[in-house]
Design a protein around this motif. Structure first.
Motif, PDB file in Angstrom:
ATOM      1  N   GLU A  46       0.813  -1.209   0.000  1.00 29.50           N
ATOM      2  CA  GLU A  46       0.000   0.000   0.000  1.00 29.50           C
ATOM      3  C   GLU A  46       0.853   1.268   0.000  1.00 29.50           C
ATOM      4  N   GLY A  47       2.000   1.244   0.696  1.00 34.17           N
ATOM      5  CA  GLY A  47       2.831   2.441   0.785  1.00 34.17           C
ATOM      6  C   GLY A  47       3.299   2.953  -0.568  1.00 34.17           C
TER       7      GLY A  47
ATOM      8  N   TRP B 162       0.330   4.220  -2.647  1.00 30.74           N
ATOM      9  CA  TRP B 162      -0.132   5.527  -2.174  1.00 30.74           C
ATOM     10  C   TRP B 162       0.819   6.634  -2.629  1.00 30.74           C
ATOM     11  N   PHE B 163       2.111   6.386  -2.505  1.00 32.59           N
ATOM     12  CA  PHE B 163       3.076   7.414  -2.880  1.00 32.59           C
ATOM     13  C   PHE B 163       2.999   7.712  -4.378  1.00 32.59           C
TER      14      PHE B 163
ATOM     15  N   GLU C 222       4.153  14.854   3.544  1.00 31.81           N
ATOM     16  CA  GLU C 222       3.099  13.832   3.526  1.00 31.81           C
ATOM     17  C   GLU C 222       3.680  12.450   3.809  1.00 31.81           C
ATOM     18  N   TRP C 223       4.870  12.198   3.308  1.00 26.16           N
ATOM     19  CA  TRP C 223       5.554  10.923   3.523  1.00 26.16           C
ATOM     20  C   TRP C 223       5.798  10.689   5.022  1.00 26.16           C
ATOM     21  N   ASP C 224       6.331  11.722   5.693  1.00 27.56           N
ATOM     22  CA  ASP C 224       6.607  11.594   7.123  1.00 27.56           C
ATOM     23  C   ASP C 224       5.316  11.501   7.936  1.00 27.56           C
ATOM     24  N   ALA C 225       4.295  12.266   7.528  1.00 32.10           N
ATOM     25  CA  ALA C 225       3.022  12.242   8.252  1.00 32.10           C
ATOM     26  C   ALA C 225       2.367  10.873   8.184  1.00 32.10           C
ATOM     27  N   ALA C 226       2.634  10.152   7.086  1.00 33.16           N
ATOM     28  CA  ALA C 226       2.068   8.813   6.926  1.00 33.16           C
ATOM     29  C   ALA C 226       2.916   7.748   7.614  1.00 33.16           C
ATOM     30  N   GLY C 227       3.998   8.169   8.273  1.00 37.09           N
ATOM     31  CA  GLY C 227       4.839   7.221   8.985  1.00 37.09           C
ATOM     32  C   GLY C 227       5.758   6.412   8.102  1.00 37.09           C
ATOM     33  N   MET C 228       6.024   6.918   6.878  1.00 38.97           N
ATOM     34  CA  MET C 228       6.860   6.175   5.939  1.00 38.97           C
ATOM     35  C   MET C 228       8.332   6.534   6.057  1.00 38.97           C
TER      36      MET C 228
END
Length: 472
Positions: A424-425, A428-429, A445-451
């Motif tokens: 999914e990661g 999504w990206f 957005e990447w950091d906010a999604a915990g990636m």
């Protein structure tokens, strides 16, 4: 007029990408034979019976100034494909319902490249003849037609197993029941017996390959109403009655069919290629046709090869100073110049490298052609159409983003390869990469999604570019 429902409406044929149908590849094959071909970036391309048109939609996404049309009789497949094209905003592609027989007498457009993949051996002789009439009707004077088909003598084995299946399936009408029973029959038949001789072993191997196929492909290919594999000389004769002449084979393994190394006439070229089929027990062909009288070169010209570009096939890697692997094959390249060039091709992928350095060397020309014939090197007429070094606002092409929005996991690269992305990661990206966000916004957005704990945004973008997924 409403089209009749087909077996392909009832059982969907799996979508696919076929790299040897791509205009970039077809133009390279033409150039190897000293022939002009339309620039794929501005070409007019028709695919006949291409189902949902995924093959040409992926081409259209990579070549926005070219024009693509796909026709197919299965209205449900066409609806899926056109809906996807509409969502992705692909104005240069049309997916249309059409009957080949009717189109052979009515289609008015002219095309530089005509693709007929997976049709010819599975339709009746009248439809085969209509297919050739359609190509004759629409193919441009310098155009190239691609026709794939199951070939003889190899498919005598496949015919024998199919005949056994059809005999045992008499009276089984339901599609799901036919497929289920066919698999039971094939699995049992494929088991080796102690007293098997060479003929039995060959038939059992053929049955095992059928077991391993995609189930929907098995339903249509082995259990369909028609199965009519052709010998090369037969289809060349049939095509000749419709103002089409044999050029070569489009797939690795067949490159020298059209370049026998002697200045032979067309009849002698076909005779040698047919004899090679008997020797090699050929099962499948991807034959290319042109208009008669164009006089293709039958001896490779280093200057023509030098005008092309080289790319790396999927999985090519160097394992030692002279050792390489691709797929399950291992090979050695003893020449330091060739080995060094292959290393550069691997490192630069998906970029493609010029072959101009071999333009004056007969020996290197032959060596490179043999590598291409073995599938170790790919020949291209165009540079890679995507972004090698993405900019400040990276962008994945709109078709990939539309496919992700629809929940599809089988995506594609801009060099026409299927790529499965199930996590999914990354999906999504990719959906974020519409060109509206700069790298700082993407990183937020990447950091906010915990990636961020997995990898940084710049590395993720670089990896997607190396996979050929980004257009900017």
């Amino acid at each position: 007029m409403k089209q009749p429902r087909t077996a392909y409406d009832d059982v969907q044929y799996p979508s696919g990408l076929y790299r040897t149908t791509h205009p970039d590849h077809l133009a390279a094959m033409a150039r190897l034979h000293g022939l002009a071909a339309a620039d794929p970036r501005k070409a007019r391309v028709l695919e006949v019976a291409g189902g949902d048109g995924f093959n040409v939609l992926a081409m259209a996404a990579a070549l926005p100034d070219a024009r693509f049309v796909n026709i197919d009789l299965a209205s449900s497949a066409v609806a899926r494909g056109q809906a996807l094209a509409d969502v992705a905003g692909l104005a240069n592609a049309r997916i249309e319902v059409a009957d080949v027989v009717e189109a052979a007498g009515s289609l008015e457009d002219e095309f530089d490249y005509v693709i007929v993949h997976g049709l010819y051996a599975w339709v009746s002789p009248p439809v085969q003849e209509a297919t050739l009439r359609l190509i004759d009707r629409v193919l441009a004077p310098e155009g190239i037609a691609y026709i794939s088909y199951n070939a003889l003598p190899g498919c005598h084995l496949r015919k024998a197993v199919r005949e056994m299946l059809l005999y045992e399936l008499r009276g089984v009408a339901d599609s799901a029941d036919r497929l289920r029973h066919a698999l039971v029959i094939l699995e049992d038949f494929a088991k080796p017996r102690e007293d098997d001789g060479l003929p039995q072993a060959a038939l059992r191997k053929t049955a095992q390959l059928m077991v391993e196929k995609n189930r929907d492909s098995l339903f249509h290919d082995e259990l369909g109403d028609v199965y009519d594999p052709k010998a090369l000389h037969e289809i060349v004769a049939e095509a000749g009655r419709h103002d089409l002449a044999y050029l070569t084979d489009s797939q690795p393994g067949g490159l020298f069919h059209g370049l026998p190394g002697e200045p032979l006439d067309d009849a002698a070229v076909v005779r040698l290629a047919q004899l090679a089929d008997y020797r090699d027990t050929c099962f499948f062909h991807q034959s290319l046709f042109i208009r008669p009288g164009r006089h293709p070169d039958r001896v490779a010209d280093p200057a023509m090869l030098g005008s092309l570009l080289a790319g790396a096939p999927m999985g090519l890697r160097r394992t030692g100073r002279t050792l390489f692997e691709v797929g399950e094959g291992k090979f050695e390249v003893g020449d330091e110049v060739l080995a060094g060039f292959l290393e550069k091709v691997i490192r630069c992928a998906p970029a493609r490298l010029s072959l101009s350095w071999a333009a004056e060397s007969h020996d290197y020309c032959q060596a490179l052609l043999h590598l291409a014939n073995r599938g170790i090197l790919e020949l291209h007429s165009l540079p890679f159409p995507g972004a090698i070094q993405p900019g400040e606002r990276p962008c994945a092409n709109a078709l990939v983003r539309a496919m992700i929005d629809r929940g599809e996991t089988r995506l594609f690269s801009l060099d026409h390869r299927l790529i499965a992305i199930t996590e999914e990661g990354p999906r999504w990206f990719l959906s974020l990469l519409d060109g509206s966000r700069d790298r700082a916004a993407l990183a937020a957005e990447w950091d906010a999604a915990g990636m961020g704990s997995q990898t940084d945004v710049d590395t993720a973008i670089r990896q997607l570019a190396q996979a050929g997924m980004l257009s900017a």
